[in-house]
Design an enzyme around this catalytic site. Structure first.
Site, PDB file in Angstrom:
ATOM      1  N   GLU A   1     -20.615 -41.795   7.068  1.00  0.00           N
ATOM      2  CA  GLU A   1     -20.973 -42.895   7.888  1.00  0.00           C
ATOM      3  C   GLU A   1     -21.420 -44.258   7.263  1.00  0.00           C
ATOM      4  OE1 GLU A   1     -23.900 -41.445  10.584  1.00  0.00           O
ATOM      5  OE2 GLU A   1     -22.720 -39.991  11.414  1.00  0.00           O
TER       6      GLU A   1
ATOM      7  N   GLU B   1     -16.564 -32.337  13.479  1.00  0.00           N
ATOM      8  CA  GLU B   1     -17.930 -32.262  14.016  1.00  0.00           C
ATOM      9  C   GLU B   1     -17.605 -32.191  15.653  1.00  0.00           C
ATOM     10  OE1 GLU B   1     -21.175 -34.633  12.922  1.00  0.00           O
ATOM     11  OE2 GLU B   1     -20.686 -34.527  10.708  1.00  0.00           O
TER      12      GLU B   1
HETATM   13  C1  XIL Z   1     -27.178 -33.813  13.829  1.00  0.00           C
HETATM   14  C2  XIL Z   1     -27.737 -32.549  13.909  1.00  0.00           C
HETATM   15  O1  XIL Z   1     -26.883 -31.753  14.838  1.00  0.00           O
HETATM   16  C3  XIL Z   1     -28.986 -32.328  14.549  1.00  0.00           C
HETATM   17  O2  XIL Z   1     -29.568 -30.943  14.601  1.00  0.00           O
HETATM   18  C4  XIL Z   1     -29.833 -33.496  13.910  1.00  0.00           C
HETATM   19  O3  XIL Z   1     -31.135 -33.624  14.396  1.00  0.00           O
HETATM   20  C5  XIL Z   1     -29.087 -34.882  13.544  1.00  0.00           C
HETATM   21  O4  XIL Z   1     -27.979 -34.561  12.962  1.00  0.00           O
HETATM   22  N1  XIL Z   1     -23.276 -36.792  12.337  1.00  0.00           N
HETATM   23  C6  XIL Z   1     -23.448 -35.849  11.273  1.00  0.00           C
HETATM   24  C7  XIL Z   1     -24.385 -34.856  11.608  1.00  0.00           C
HETATM   25  O5  XIL Z   1     -22.796 -36.323  10.167  1.00  0.00           O
HETATM   26  O6  XIL Z   1     -25.048 -34.457  10.435  1.00  0.00           O
HETATM   27  C8  XIL Z   1     -25.513 -34.896  12.806  1.00  0.00           C
HETATM   28  O7  XIL Z   1     -25.776 -33.685  12.823  1.00  0.00           O
HETATM   29  C9  XIL Z   1     -24.616 -35.335  13.948  1.00  0.00           C
HETATM   30  C10 XIL Z   1     -23.905 -36.802  13.490  1.00  0.00           C
END
Ligand code: XIL
Length: 376
Positions: A161, A266
């Site tokens: 990101e 994701e």
């Molecule tokens: C999220 C997790 O799912 C949560 O449990 C945590 O509180 C915050 O992070 N982008 C990413 C992930 O790269 O690491 C994130 O995961 C969601 C957005």
């Protein structure tokens, strides 16, 4: 007494696990079997799954998926909460779990502005550290973590990101203190620590054209320096009406044309209303809970479930169409109750974002996705 209770609990959970096992085998197949030869199909693991306390969840993971990523435990605030003090217990379990189950093991994530410990960016007086100091901290973190799992973790989300939706640089501490160089440096350090490991850039809202172009420029700059980059991870935190499959495809092709693989890293699909049209996956977003933002607190209406199923199918049809370019598709969690979308960007909602329901049963979409692989 405690021991007896634990034994009874484990027995009960194991019996349920067998039931879940039977029911989640759809069409005499599984997601892992159905997508074999197309791309890896993965899921994110939470702590209960990594420590195998969520027995039913583990049953689904080992049966349906062949790739894993840690949802939280390898983020820098957990691995190195204090300078030089590393906590590897959970990460070690995670890697051991993947090896025991013969899975593709990804590390997530080395350099990210979020879920990083405060100390990383400041000196003993609370001022920003120098460029040299931040580079050194980044090098030390990456080297320690990557070399610990050298040859075992197959691919790393090196930078997460770094680009904004308009294609500009995120004004993170890494960017403001080090400058654009923080990215090639991170890739260089990761490669030096494990020359065999695949290295990825990962981001959300990658279907936004300006953001896609920003990422394309970033990947090119890494390649022009002769550094290793194997894939772009498109996070895939989808809403019901955005992005369109066509927008997603355009970005997928743009990344692929750079000569790197594309991964959907994701994947989840919220069915809940967006707060004032808010999309993306900025983890710092946090809006007040309101009942109208939580319309399906008891159950999901059949027509919404069907709409979601169709949208999942549309996206997987796209992934299959480009299976020569897509190396992995990873769901961000196992069952609906595990999904971060229940609490983000509004805390305390009931979402239905994933492929397995709260009773550990496959939703009908699982069978449909398996059928889809037979048509291609
Ligand atoms: C999220 C997790 O799912 C949560 O449990 C945590 O509180 C915050 O992070 N982008 C990413 C992930 O790269 O690491 C994130 O995961 C969601 C957005």
């Amino acid at each position: 007494m405690k021991v007896l209770q634990k034994t009874l609990l484990i027995t009960a959970v194991c019996c349920c696990a067998l039931t879940a096992c039977k029911k989640s085998t759809v069409e005499n197949s599984t997601l892992a079997k159905a997508f074999a030869g197309k791309f890896l199909i993965g899921t994110a693991l939470n702590s209960l799954q990594i420590f195998e306390l969520d027995t039913l969840g583990v049953q689904i993971i080992t049966e349906q998926f062949n790739a894993i990523v840690p949802e939280n435990c390898m983020k820098s605030m957990y691995l190195q909460p204090e300078e030089g003090k590393f906590f590897f217990d959970e990460a070690d379990e995670y890697v051991a779990f993947g090896e025991a189950n013969n899975m593709w093991i990804t590390g997530h994530c080395l350099v990210w502005h979020s879920q990083a410990p405060q100390w990383f960016f400041i000196d003993e007086n609370g001022n920003d550290v120098s460029r040299e100091m931040l580079i050194e901290r980044m090098r030390s973190h990456i080297t320690t973590v990557v070399s610990r799992y050298r040859g075992r973790i197959k691919g790393w989300d090196v930078v997460n990101e770094a680009i904004m939706d308009d294609g500009s640089w995120r004004q993170s501490k890494f960017y403001r203190i080090i400058g654009e160089d923080f990215i090639p440096l991170a890739f260089q350090f990761a490669h030096e620590a494990d020359p065999e490991a695949e290295l990825y850039y990962n981001d959300y809202s990658t279907a936004i054209e300006a953001k896609c172009q920003g990422i394309v420029g970033l990947v090119k700059s890494i390649q022009e320096k002769g550094l290793r980059i194997d894939a772009v991870g498109m996070q895939g935190h989808l809403n019901m009406d955005s992005p369109t499959v066509e927008e997603f495809e355009k970005s997928l092709l743009a990344f692929s044309s750079l000569g790197v693989k594309v991964m959907v890293t994701e994947l989840d699909l919220t069915v809940l209303p967006a707060f004032r049209g808010f999309t993306g996956a900025d983890v710092s977003a946090n809006f007040d809970f309101k009942a109208e933002l939580n319309p399906y607190s008891d159950s999901i209406p059949a027509e919404i479930a069907l709409q979601q199923q169709n949208r999942y199918i549309d996206f997987f049809r796209l992934f299959l169409k480009h299976h020569d370019k897509v190396s992995r598709v990873t769901l961000w969690g196992v069952t609906d109750k595990d999904s971060w979308r229940n609490d983000w960007p509004v805390h305390g909602r009931t979402d239905y974002a994933l492929l397995f329901d709260r009773e550990y049963q496959p939703k009908p979409v699982v069978g449909e996705l398996i059928k889809l692989t037979k048509q291609n």
